[in-house]
Every structure is written in structure tokens, then in C-alpha cells.
Design a protein around this motif. Sequence first.
Motif, short mmCIF file in Angstrom:
data_model
loop_
_atom_site.label_atom_id
_atom_site.label_comp_id
_atom_site.label_asym_id
_atom_site.label_seq_id
_atom_site.Cartn_x
_atom_site.Cartn_y
_atom_site.Cartn_z
N ILE A 168 0.86 -1.19 0.00
CA ILE A 168 0.00 0.00 0.00
C ILE A 168 0.89 1.24 0.00
O ILE A 168 1.71 1.42 0.92
N HIS A 169 0.74 2.06 -1.03
CA HIS A 169 1.64 3.22 -1.18
C HIS A 169 0.99 4.50 -0.69
O HIS A 169 -0.13 4.84 -1.08
N THR A 170 1.72 5.21 0.18
CA THR A 170 1.31 6.56 0.60
C THR A 170 2.42 7.51 0.17
O THR A 170 3.52 7.48 0.74
N PRO A 171 2.18 8.34 -0.82
CA PRO A 171 3.28 9.09 -1.45
C PRO A 171 3.74 10.33 -0.71
O PRO A 171 4.72 10.94 -1.12
N PHE A 172 3.07 10.70 0.38
CA PHE A 172 3.35 12.00 1.00
C PHE A 172 4.53 11.93 1.97
O PHE A 172 4.69 10.98 2.71
N CYS A 173 5.34 12.97 1.94
CA CYS A 173 6.43 13.10 2.90
C CYS A 173 6.62 14.58 3.22
O CYS A 173 6.26 15.46 2.43
N GLY A 223 4.13 1.46 2.60
CA GLY A 223 5.36 2.20 2.33
C GLY A 223 5.08 3.56 1.74
O GLY A 223 3.93 3.98 1.59
N GLY A 224 6.15 4.26 1.37
CA GLY A 224 5.96 5.59 0.86
C GLY A 224 7.20 6.13 0.18
O GLY A 224 8.03 5.37 -0.30
N GLY A 225 7.31 7.48 0.19
CA GLY A 225 6.71 8.43 1.10
C GLY A 225 6.97 8.12 2.57
O GLY A 225 7.83 7.35 2.94
N THR A 226 6.18 8.78 3.38
CA THR A 226 6.26 8.61 4.83
C THR A 226 4.87 8.31 5.37
O THR A 226 4.12 9.23 5.73
N PRO A 227 4.50 7.03 5.44
CA PRO A 227 3.16 6.69 5.95
C PRO A 227 2.89 7.24 7.36
O PRO A 227 1.76 7.60 7.67
N SER A 228 3.95 7.32 8.18
CA SER A 228 3.75 7.76 9.56
C SER A 228 3.46 9.26 9.66
O SER A 228 3.16 9.76 10.74
N TRP A 229 3.56 9.99 8.55
CA TRP A 229 3.19 11.41 8.56
C TRP A 229 1.68 11.58 8.58
O TRP A 229 1.15 12.56 9.10
N LEU A 230 0.94 10.61 8.03
CA LEU A 230 -0.50 10.73 7.96
C LEU A 230 -1.13 10.67 9.35
O LEU A 230 -0.60 10.05 10.27
N GLU A 231 -2.29 11.31 9.48
CA GLU A 231 -3.04 11.22 10.74
C GLU A 231 -3.44 9.76 10.98
O GLU A 231 -3.78 9.04 10.04
N PRO A 232 -3.41 9.32 12.24
CA PRO A 232 -3.64 7.90 12.51
C PRO A 232 -5.01 7.39 12.07
O PRO A 232 -5.14 6.23 11.68
N GLU A 233 -6.02 8.25 12.10
CA GLU A 233 -7.35 7.78 11.68
C GLU A 233 -7.38 7.43 10.19
O GLU A 233 -8.16 6.56 9.77
N LEU A 234 -6.56 8.09 9.39
CA LEU A 234 -6.49 7.74 7.98
C LEU A 234 -5.88 6.36 7.79
O LEU A 234 -6.36 5.56 6.98
N MET A 235 -4.82 6.06 8.53
CA MET A 235 -4.20 4.75 8.43
C MET A 235 -5.13 3.66 8.95
O MET A 235 -5.22 2.56 8.38
N THR A 236 -5.85 3.96 10.01
CA THR A 236 -6.83 3.00 10.55
C THR A 236 -7.91 2.71 9.52
O THR A 236 -8.32 1.55 9.34
N ALA A 237 -8.37 3.74 8.81
CA ALA A 237 -9.41 3.55 7.80
C ALA A 237 -8.92 2.64 6.68
O ALA A 237 -9.67 1.78 6.18
N VAL A 238 -7.66 2.80 6.30
CA VAL A 238 -7.09 1.97 5.23
C VAL A 238 -7.09 0.50 5.65
O VAL A 238 -7.54 -0.38 4.90
N LEU A 239 -6.59 0.22 6.84
CA LEU A 239 -6.51 -1.18 7.27
C LEU A 239 -7.89 -1.77 7.54
O LEU A 239 -8.14 -2.94 7.24
#
Length: 416
Positions: free
Chosen positions: A14-19, A67-83
Motif C-alpha cells: 500500500i503506497h502513501t506518497p506523501f512526505c 510504504g511511501g513516502g512517509t506513511p507515519s506522517w498521515l493522521e492515525p485515523e487515515l491509516m486506521t481507515a485503510v486497514l
Amino acid sequence: MISIMRNRNLELYIHTPFCVKKCDYCDFLSFPGDSKTQTQYIHALLQEIRFYGEQMGAYIVPTIYIGGGTPSWLEPELMTAVLDQVYQSFHVTKDAEITIECNPGTVTAAKLKAYQQAGINRLSIGLQSADNEELKILGRIHTYEQFLKTYELARNGGFSNINIDLISGLPYQTLEKFLRTLQQVVRLKPEHISAYSLIIEKGTPFYERYKFDAVAQQAGIHTEILPDEDESYRITKATQDILKSAGYEQYEISNFAKPGFACRHNIGYWTRENYLGLGLGAASLVENVRYSNTRELYEYMDLCKKLQFLPPEDFAPEEGMEQPQGEWFGSNLHVSAEVVSRKSQMEEFMFLGLRMNEGVTRADFERNFGVPIEAVYLEVLDKLKKQELIVTMGGRIALTDRGMDLGNYVMSKFLL
């Protein structure tokens, strides 16, 4: 909708391109993005996950890598929604290895708690160097002290499977400087260490600064700024020796793990497991068809609103390429879809498998291709064995220490 009844494995990337800031050596698909753009992107990603879950839901998912990018930069609720969407859409095993990449300076205790609650059980922390001057040269946004804080938060948060990324061969780096970094990391006792050699990629600020030295390094001649070939070799050998003495097993050219902690997701890549890439620019390999998503952010988000399955004839093969057969998962997100020929499958089987210390087995080759490995590679195997670059033992073929040092040469011999 396609029906898959084979219950075969399918890894997810799963790619998150933001950093926050693109590092000066990085050529990955990544860039800054404000919170509104990040939210819009995640909503599009959720649509893609749902779509492929409908097409491929019968596959079994043993690993997920974010991976990314920097997945840990995203707000946690966004990552929770993805999983949450992944669990709803795919059959994820109870013991699945679920990794997220983290950069120091972007991680909080609240994020780590949310990751655990979402099922993430492995962290990959991008340290790269314990020397703050080297971190500045790399264009990293963090200090070594911030990394230590992130590592402490992860341990206190209950994470017991942590990888630390390191890069050697940096500008002005000596063996002694890299070993200081390595020894500081070893004292922390992470379960996994990835120790990569710097590659100067075109299109990066590093290439503009160091391209002449990079060419000289590759040619084996004197360098001014980058470590020369001999120094790089000494760094590699010292890394192997120190990590071995500290209880790490080198299971792949650049990867070392405590027993039982080798990265299952990466092993899947090296053994040519099916994998599905989700997100901007993500690549997939499913039933020997290789796909790539669009790399244009707004095009990706727009297409995810109207995802549709495309027939194979919409991806007309180029001259000499095969028409897809069997399962087909091409969609309007894809900018390319290529059948991996039988010849290429054999080549990949060998030079991906030989990256691992365990190498490849004759039985796996024959099971995959229906012929003994000697029917294809007899002369190559004999030659490399005489050169003491490979060893065959118990039905297994692996690189010797010398073969690992000359890995590029060895791998080239398996091109058909």
C-alpha cells in the motif's frame, strides 16, 4: 467479477506518497501534500481497495506492507481507515505480518497506539545514519536524538518486531564512521537491520552533486567524495562480521535478522509470490502479469471514482510479448500491463532467489517450470561452480561469500 478458487497467497503493498520533505538521494514516488490532499488521496485509495477486494477476495493475504513516502506522517485515523477497509475486502490471515514505514520526527505515542489497534505488528524505521552531519547531507528531516525518541516510543508502545534502515557509502563516509553508526544501532537490539549501499539515482539532487564521483566509483577508479570501491567492500565485510557476532543472520544481500524475524513480505518478493500494489504508482505481479498504476496524483484520484475492469485486449502486447492468459486484473488505473514470459520468469527465479543466503532449490525450479534446472542452466551452473561463486548442496543452489561479492556478475549469467 472474477472468481479465484485456488486460495493462493497474495501479498499487499500500500503506497502513501506523501512526505514532509523529499530526501536528496530519494527517487521514490513521493512529495509533500497538505492534510486536505492526504484525506482525498486516502478516500481514493479506499475505493481502490474495495474494487480489488471484489475481484481478488478469494486470495489469502499473509503480509501487508505500507510504504511511501512517509506513511507515519498521515493522521492515525487515515491509516486506521485503510486497514479497516483491507480487512473488510480481503482474507487477511490471523498471523499476517503487517509493516508500516516510519520516519523519526513523524511518530507519536498516539499514532503507535493506533497502529497496534489497527493490527500493525512490525515497524520499519528509517534512520539511515546515527551521525547528524551525515543526516544533513542526506537531506533527512530528523536527528539521531529524534530517532532514539521514536525507538523508545515504539518499545514502550509494545512493538517487538522493529527494523532499522541504514545506508552506507555516503559522501565523505569512512569505514570508521559507518561502524560507529552500526554499533550504536546494534546496542539497541532491533529485531531486523537493513543495511543498504547508497545508489546515486538520476533525477535526484545527489546525482547533480556527485554524478562524476558515482561514475568513477562504478568504474573502480579514484573518487573524491564517495567511498571508493575498496572502502565500500571493507564496509560491507565489516557489516557482515559485526552483525553476525551480534546474533543477526544475513538472510539476503542487504538484510539481517534475529532468528525468526526475517521480513516475510520481502521474502515473498524474492520468491516471486503474487503481490498487489495499491495506491499511486504501485506495481503488482499477479499470476505472472505485471501491472503499474498511474503515477499522476489527480488522475489517480479521479480514476478511483470510476474504477472499471478492462479486458486483456485493451492492453495490446508489444511485438514479441505474450497475450495474457488465465486470471486478468487489468483496470483503468493501470498505465501498463505486461505478461512475464516464461524466459523472464526463469531469470527472475534465479537472480531474485539467489539474493537470499538460502538460494534456490532444484525442486522449486522444476515445480514452477516443469523441467530440471540443469535443462536450462547446466553450463552456467558448472561454470559458476568451478569459479567457486555458487555452491550446490542438498538440492539447493546458493552464492558463496565470493559469489555474493561478485553478485552482479553472477546474476548476469542467468540471463537467457
